[in-house]
Write an enzyme that holds these catalytic residues in place. Structure first.
Site, mmCIF file in Angstrom:
data_model
loop_
_atom_site.group_PDB
_atom_site.id
_atom_site.type_symbol
_atom_site.label_atom_id
_atom_site.label_comp_id
_atom_site.label_asym_id
_atom_site.label_seq_id
_atom_site.Cartn_x
_atom_site.Cartn_y
_atom_site.Cartn_z
ATOM 1 N N PHE A 293 42.135 41.462 27.350
ATOM 2 C CA PHE A 293 42.873 40.305 26.836
ATOM 3 C C PHE A 293 42.543 40.046 25.377
ATOM 4 O O PHE A 293 43.409 39.674 24.599
ATOM 5 C CB PHE A 293 42.611 39.054 27.690
ATOM 6 C CG PHE A 293 43.556 38.938 28.860
ATOM 7 C CD1 PHE A 293 43.409 39.747 29.967
ATOM 8 C CD2 PHE A 293 44.615 38.036 28.846
ATOM 9 C CE1 PHE A 293 44.286 39.661 31.049
ATOM 10 C CE2 PHE A 293 45.506 37.943 29.904
ATOM 11 C CZ PHE A 293 45.344 38.760 31.016
ATOM 12 N N ASP B 76 41.612 31.852 32.061
ATOM 13 C CA ASP B 76 42.875 31.120 31.894
ATOM 14 C C ASP B 76 42.572 29.758 31.268
ATOM 15 O O ASP B 76 41.762 28.993 31.796
ATOM 16 C CB ASP B 76 43.533 30.927 33.266
ATOM 17 C CG ASP B 76 43.760 32.270 33.951
ATOM 18 O OD1 ASP B 76 44.269 33.188 33.300
ATOM 19 O OD2 ASP B 76 43.386 32.411 35.133
ATOM 20 N N ASP C 248 40.613 32.544 23.308
ATOM 21 C CA ASP C 248 41.512 32.578 22.151
ATOM 22 C C ASP C 248 42.148 31.211 21.954
ATOM 23 O O ASP C 248 42.920 31.022 21.014
ATOM 24 C CB ASP C 248 42.657 33.573 22.410
ATOM 25 C CG ASP C 248 43.563 33.063 23.524
ATOM 26 O OD1 ASP C 248 43.067 32.940 24.660
ATOM 27 O OD2 ASP C 248 44.742 32.737 23.249
HETATM 28 C C1 LIG Z 1 43.097 35.911 31.443
HETATM 29 S S1 LIG Z 1 42.398 37.107 32.474
HETATM 30 C C2 LIG Z 1 41.027 37.742 31.547
HETATM 31 C C3 LIG Z 1 40.516 39.048 32.111
HETATM 32 C C4 LIG Z 1 39.345 39.669 31.347
HETATM 33 N N1 LIG Z 1 38.173 38.827 31.386
HETATM 34 C C5 LIG Z 1 39.746 39.975 29.935
HETATM 35 O O1 LIG Z 1 39.305 39.227 29.032
HETATM 36 O O2 LIG Z 1 40.476 40.941 29.730
HETATM 37 C C6 LIG Z 1 41.595 36.116 33.696
HETATM 38 C C7 LIG Z 1 41.218 36.932 34.933
HETATM 39 O O3 LIG Z 1 40.412 36.143 35.776
HETATM 40 C C8 LIG Z 1 40.904 36.202 37.097
HETATM 41 N N2 LIG Z 1 40.566 34.906 37.672
HETATM 42 C C9 LIG Z 1 41.049 33.706 37.303
HETATM 43 N N3 LIG Z 1 40.448 32.709 37.972
HETATM 44 C C10 LIG Z 1 39.561 33.320 38.807
HETATM 45 C C11 LIG Z 1 38.646 32.825 39.759
HETATM 46 N N4 LIG Z 1 38.528 31.510 39.970
HETATM 47 N N5 LIG Z 1 37.903 33.724 40.435
HETATM 48 C C12 LIG Z 1 38.024 35.054 40.207
HETATM 49 N N6 LIG Z 1 38.877 35.583 39.309
HETATM 50 C C13 LIG Z 1 39.634 34.718 38.618
HETATM 51 C C14 LIG Z 1 42.388 36.445 36.960
HETATM 52 O O4 LIG Z 1 42.921 37.057 38.096
HETATM 53 C C15 LIG Z 1 42.425 37.352 35.743
HETATM 54 O O5 LIG Z 1 42.311 38.717 36.085
#
Ligand SMILES: C[S@@+](CC[C@H](N)C(=O)[O-])C[C@H]1O[C@@H](n2cnc3c(N)ncnc32)[C@H](O)[C@@H]1O
Length: 206
Positions: free
Chosen positions: A186, A115, A151
């Site tokens: 993503f 994120d 991105d």
């Molecule tokens: C934007 S998505 C990207 C997922 C994957 N890496 C992709 O590129 O398709 C970010 C993921 O990280 C998880 N996430 C965000 N912060 C996290 C944290 N501090 N610990 C574990 N998971 C986390 C979210 O739940 C989400 O599934």
């Protein structure tokens, strides 16, 4: 039901449930075979982890994700594909790096499309800053690598600045053809919207 009772969720196949959340975790002991350890931090729906695990059966992959629905999806995907070299941990990434994983135990860390927290008032929530960098260096083996993609152009610049200001990792070039590196869920979504992804590769000095 007594309101004091706590219901305990059954673990998914391939889910790694630490016996103790306050002690160092013997991650290698949760895999059937010895092998290099790679960690996907925030694995989402897990396409990347599953494809990597299929491509590199001799390596072990730990996917970390805090959302239960996504954890379930990755666990079931690994079971369906018969991947014994995948384990999924439902936990916060920074906590896992700081407190659970042993020092010098990880060969590669993947932080893919995290994120970006675009609003300035949310920047403090961004993972890519000093505590996270320190925690990554702690768990990486000497010579171990961090691979990062986003991105979001402004977040990418922020990450470059934080990496340059941090002394524990040295930057490496990373070309598309350097090694097998599947797209994440993503990434596919962002590229379909015409966005460009940028990547960083860095190594803990040997
Ligand atoms: C934007 S998505 C990207 C997922 C994957 N890496 C992709 O590129 O398709 C970010 C993921 O990280 C998880 N996430 C965000 N912060 C996290 C944290 N501090 N610990 C574990 N998971 C986390 C979210 O739940 C989400 O599934």
């Amino acid at each position: 039901m007594n309101s004091q009772m706590i219901s305990v969720r059954a673990a998914e196949p391939n889910e790694l449930v630490p016996p103790d959340y306050f002690s160092e975790l013997d991650v290698a002991g949760f895999f059937p075979s010895e092998g290099a350890l790679e960690i996907d931090l925030g694995c989402g729906d897990g396409k990347f982890t599953l494809e990597m695990a299929e491509h590199y059966p001799e390596r072990n992959f730990l996917a970390i994700e805090r959302l239960l629905g996504r954890v379930r999806k990755v666990c079931r995907g690994a079971e369906k594909r018969g991947l014994e070299n995948v384990r999924v941990l439902r936990l916060e990434s920074l906590y896992t790096l700081e407190w659970l994983l042993p020092e010098n135990s990880v060969d590669r860390l993947h932080l893919l499309c995290p994120d970006p927290w675009p609003k300035a008032k949310h920047h403090r929530r961004r993972l890519f800053q000093e505590p996270f960098l320190k925690a990554m260096v702690r768990v990486l083996k000497p010579g171990g690598e961090l691979l990062f993609k986003t991105d979001h152009d402004e977040y990418f610049e922020w990450c470059e600045e934080h990496l340059d200001a941090f002394e524990g990792l040295e930057r490496l070039p990373w070309g598309d053809e350097d090694f097998f590196y599947p797209k994440t869920d993503f990434q596919i979504q962002w590229e379909a919207e015409g966005k460009r992804l940028q990547g960083l590769r860095a190594r803990k000095p040997a």
